[in-house]
Design a protein around this motif. Structure first.
Motif, PDB file in Angstrom:
ATOM      1  N   VAL A  16       0.860  -1.180   0.000  1.00  0.00           N
ATOM      2  CA  VAL A  16       0.000   0.000   0.000  1.00  0.00           C
ATOM      3  C   VAL A  16       0.902   1.237   0.000  1.00  0.00           C
ATOM      4  CG1 VAL A  16      -1.947  -1.110   1.154  1.00  0.00           C
ATOM      5  CG2 VAL A  16      -0.213   0.013   2.520  1.00  0.00           C
ATOM      6  N   PRO A  17       0.464   2.318  -0.642  1.00  0.00           N
ATOM      7  CA  PRO A  17       1.270   3.544  -0.657  1.00  0.00           C
ATOM      8  C   PRO A  17       1.456   4.082   0.762  1.00  0.00           C
ATOM      9  CG  PRO A  17      -0.535   3.689  -2.228  1.00  0.00           C
ATOM     10  CD  PRO A  17      -0.750   2.447  -1.430  1.00  0.00           C
ATOM     11  N   VAL A  25       4.419  -2.955   3.277  1.00  0.00           N
ATOM     12  CA  VAL A  25       3.742  -4.246   3.184  1.00  0.00           C
ATOM     13  C   VAL A  25       2.748  -4.382   4.328  1.00  0.00           C
ATOM     14  CG1 VAL A  25       4.054  -6.746   3.178  1.00  0.00           C
ATOM     15  CG2 VAL A  25       5.748  -5.272   2.069  1.00  0.00           C
ATOM     16  N   VAL A  26       1.527  -4.764   3.971  1.00  0.00           N
ATOM     17  CA  VAL A  26       0.479  -5.015   4.965  1.00  0.00           C
ATOM     18  C   VAL A  26       0.099  -6.484   4.863  1.00  0.00           C
ATOM     19  CG1 VAL A  26      -1.838  -4.426   5.755  1.00  0.00           C
ATOM     20  CG2 VAL A  26      -0.400  -2.667   4.739  1.00  0.00           C
ATOM     21  N   ALA A  27       0.024  -7.149   6.006  1.00  0.00           N
ATOM     22  CA  ALA A  27      -0.417  -8.543   6.052  1.00  0.00           C
ATOM     23  C   ALA A  27      -1.880  -8.566   6.476  1.00  0.00           C
ATOM     24  CB  ALA A  27       0.420  -9.341   7.046  1.00  0.00           C
ATOM     25  N   GLU A  79      -8.913  -5.215  -3.581  1.00  0.00           N
ATOM     26  CA  GLU A  79      -9.984  -4.859  -2.646  1.00  0.00           C
ATOM     27  C   GLU A  79      -9.427  -4.601  -1.252  1.00  0.00           C
ATOM     28  OE1 GLU A  79     -13.474  -7.266  -2.390  1.00  0.00           O
ATOM     29  OE2 GLU A  79     -13.856  -7.173  -4.546  1.00  0.00           O
ATOM     30  N   LEU A  80      -8.452  -5.389  -0.839  1.00  0.00           N
ATOM     31  CA  LEU A  80      -7.811  -5.161   0.461  1.00  0.00           C
ATOM     32  C   LEU A  80      -7.098  -3.813   0.467  1.00  0.00           C
ATOM     33  CD1 LEU A  80      -6.284  -8.711   1.014  1.00  0.00           C
ATOM     34  CD2 LEU A  80      -8.221  -7.710   2.242  1.00  0.00           C
ATOM     35  N   ARG A  81      -6.382  -3.516  -0.618  1.00  0.00           N
ATOM     36  CA  ARG A  81      -5.655  -2.243  -0.730  1.00  0.00           C
ATOM     37  C   ARG A  81      -6.613  -1.056  -0.712  1.00  0.00           C
ATOM     38  NH1 ARG A  81      -3.616  -3.084  -5.378  1.00  0.00           N
ATOM     39  NH2 ARG A  81      -2.014  -4.470  -4.562  1.00  0.00           N
ATOM     40  N   ASP A  82      -7.706  -1.152  -1.484  1.00  0.00           N
ATOM     41  CA  ASP A  82      -8.683  -0.056  -1.525  1.00  0.00           C
ATOM     42  C   ASP A  82      -9.329   0.168  -0.166  1.00  0.00           C
ATOM     43  OD1 ASP A  82      -8.079   0.283  -4.181  1.00  0.00           O
ATOM     44  OD2 ASP A  82      -9.953  -0.589  -4.935  1.00  0.00           O
ATOM     45  N   LEU A  85      -6.810   1.923   2.098  1.00  0.00           N
ATOM     46  CA  LEU A  85      -6.676   3.338   1.745  1.00  0.00           C
ATOM     47  C   LEU A  85      -7.890   4.140   2.182  1.00  0.00           C
ATOM     48  CD1 LEU A  85      -5.037   3.006  -1.772  1.00  0.00           C
ATOM     49  CD2 LEU A  85      -3.938   3.692   0.384  1.00  0.00           C
ATOM     50  N   ALA A  86      -9.079   3.557   2.087  1.00  0.00           N
ATOM     51  CA  ALA A  86     -10.314   4.238   2.527  1.00  0.00           C
ATOM     52  C   ALA A  86     -10.280   4.473   4.036  1.00  0.00           C
ATOM     53  CB  ALA A  86     -11.536   3.419   2.135  1.00  0.00           C
TER      54      ALA A  86
END
Length: 90
Positions: A16-17, A25-27, A79-82, A85-86
């Motif tokens: 993710v940015p 990195v996100v787990a 979908e996890l990234r979005d 970010l939301a």
């Protein structure tokens, strides 16, 4: 590469940015039934793995009830990234 921890049922790593400083990195993990795994324990487990490069260690951990998948069972990382970010934007 696939690395498994006995305390997670299913897991995914995604980038993710990080606010102008590259990506992190996100787990995302689904705990195995009866497991009491904490985020710190999961990160510590990843760090002791010889098969993982240090830049692939998750810096953030989120446990979810279910990972989003498509019809063939592939995890939908976008979908996890979005969703991440939301949450970060609010």
């Amino acid at each position: 590469m696939r690395v498994q921890c006995r305390h997670t049922g299913r897991a995914a790593l995604c980038r993710v940015p990080r606010g102008g400083h590259g990506d992190e990195v996100v787990a995302y993990g689904v705990r195995a039934p009866g497991a009491q795994l904490s985020a710190d324990e999961l990160v510590a487990w990843c760090r002791c793995r010889e098969s993982m490069a240090s830049y692939t260690y998750p810096r953030l951990v989120e446990f979810v009830d279910v990972l989003p998948t498509n019809a063939t069972g592939k995890i939908l990382k976008w979908e996890l990234r979005d969703a991440h970010l939301a949450r970060a934007g609010s």
